[in-house]
Design a protein around this motif. Sequence first.
Motif, short mmCIF file in Angstrom:
data_model
loop_
_atom_site.label_atom_id
_atom_site.label_comp_id
_atom_site.label_asym_id
_atom_site.label_seq_id
_atom_site.Cartn_x
_atom_site.Cartn_y
_atom_site.Cartn_z
N LYS A 136 33.75 49.85 46.59
CA LYS A 136 33.48 48.42 46.54
C LYS A 136 34.41 47.71 45.56
CE LYS A 136 28.58 49.00 47.67
NZ LYS A 136 27.18 48.86 47.16
N GLU A 154 37.82 47.39 47.15
CA GLU A 154 37.81 46.45 48.26
C GLU A 154 38.00 45.02 47.77
OE1 GLU A 154 34.12 47.23 50.19
OE2 GLU A 154 34.93 48.83 51.46
N GLN A 155 37.39 44.69 46.63
CA GLN A 155 37.54 43.33 46.13
C GLN A 155 38.94 43.08 45.57
OE1 GLN A 155 34.86 42.19 43.03
NE2 GLN A 155 35.84 43.39 41.46
N LEU A 156 39.66 44.16 45.26
CA LEU A 156 41.05 44.03 44.84
C LEU A 156 42.00 44.05 46.03
CD1 LEU A 156 41.08 46.38 41.71
CD2 LEU A 156 40.70 43.91 41.81
N LYS A 157 41.41 44.03 47.25
CA LYS A 157 42.17 44.03 48.50
C LYS A 157 43.05 45.27 48.62
CE LYS A 157 42.16 39.04 49.17
NZ LYS A 157 41.19 38.77 48.14
N ALA A 158 42.51 46.41 48.15
CA ALA A 158 43.24 47.67 48.28
C ALA A 158 42.89 48.31 49.61
CB ALA A 158 42.87 48.61 47.14
N PRO A 159 43.88 48.75 50.37
CA PRO A 159 43.62 49.37 51.67
C PRO A 159 43.10 50.79 51.52
CG PRO A 159 45.95 49.45 51.20
CD PRO A 159 45.32 48.68 50.06
N THR A 167 47.74 51.86 46.75
CA THR A 167 47.30 51.30 45.48
C THR A 167 48.06 51.96 44.34
OG1 THR A 167 45.53 52.91 45.19
CG2 THR A 167 44.98 50.89 46.37
N ASP A 210 39.02 37.23 36.26
CA ASP A 210 40.12 38.08 36.73
C ASP A 210 40.11 39.44 36.04
OD1 ASP A 210 42.75 38.38 38.21
OD2 ASP A 210 43.39 38.74 36.14
N SER A 253 36.92 41.67 36.82
CA SER A 253 36.91 42.17 38.20
C SER A 253 37.82 43.37 38.38
CB SER A 253 37.32 41.05 39.17
OG SER A 253 38.69 40.71 38.99
N LYS A 254 38.69 43.63 37.42
CA LYS A 254 39.59 44.78 37.48
C LYS A 254 39.07 45.97 36.69
CE LYS A 254 43.87 42.28 38.45
NZ LYS A 254 43.23 41.01 38.81
N GLN A 306 32.41 37.61 43.27
CA GLN A 306 31.43 36.62 43.73
C GLN A 306 30.34 36.41 42.70
OE1 GLN A 306 32.48 39.27 45.30
NE2 GLN A 306 33.12 38.79 47.41
#
Length: 327
Positions: free
Chosen positions: A76, A79-84, A120, A221, A224-225, A285
């Motif tokens: 999860k 995913e929020q870091l837009k990692a595939p 990533t 920011d 979230s990391k 979010q």
Amino acid sequence: MAAAALEPWQAAAPRRKRRSAARRPRGREAAAGGLEAEPETDGRVVLRRIREAREDLLLSDFWSLALETINGCLTKHLEQLKAPVGTLSEVFGNLHLDSSPDESDAAPGCLPGETLVPGTCRLKCVCYGLGNFATCVMARNQLTFLLLFLEKCQIPRRHCWVYDPVFSQLEIAVLNSLGVIVLSENEEGRRSVWGEPTVFYMPHCGTALYNNLLWSNWSVDALSKMVVIGNSFRGLEERLLARILQKNYPYVAKVLQGLEELGLPETPQYADVFNDTSVHWFPVQKLEQLPMDTWAFREEPDYGDCEDLEIIRNKTRGPSAADLKSP
């Protein structure tokens, strides 16, 4: 688990035998699980004990269940870091558990050795508060968990920074031989992620250490990391009076509504080692739904009136930690 049959950990390079005077472990360590502290010995013996702890952990129900927990949270988080990523379970099933991840672990397009999963880069790890693992079984199991975690997530050991002010010279030498980086300064947890996804492994640390870490990364920011593996924040909320939590540890108090937390499994074998330990991550979010004045408050923690402070202070630290450098 198949990994148990692989070659056990070895030091990154041969080192001369060294001895260090025994250090008195912290109270929580000497009493862990009712076990008495062991006499400190040479590095080869400590490494052998770490390998034995590794074998026990790999064969335990706790390890497989803990991997499931971490898998869910990291999936999860990434995913929020837009990692595939797909799912980390696919990655976990295809890792080579070498004793020292190196340039061969890198995915195409990443800097050497800086891959978590294909696509990533630059996942880092910072560890505070391991304790005297040369003389304490509990601390040694926590170190073993860290090393296995690095292997499973393909984080090169040279991208893991470790610190505890109680480390002996022998323990520093062992950690250096294992390939992780031992910090030379007591940061009191005041380390910024500087825009790079970072896992903070902080087993059984003092509440002030978590509060300092949050203060150093007090923005949507940065938070979230971050992933924090350490004392349950919800447990802190339950144990401390609300006024004490808000006065002494305001960043822990303010972030409670902006995080997701999942506890590590409870098993008898590791009940004392990982009790009250959770994986925390901070969904964008949820952070964005916090009141705007949450982020306006940026006062540096002081703890001048705080009783029973559970961290060892850095006596030489200046008045501000805002200029701390990235790892």
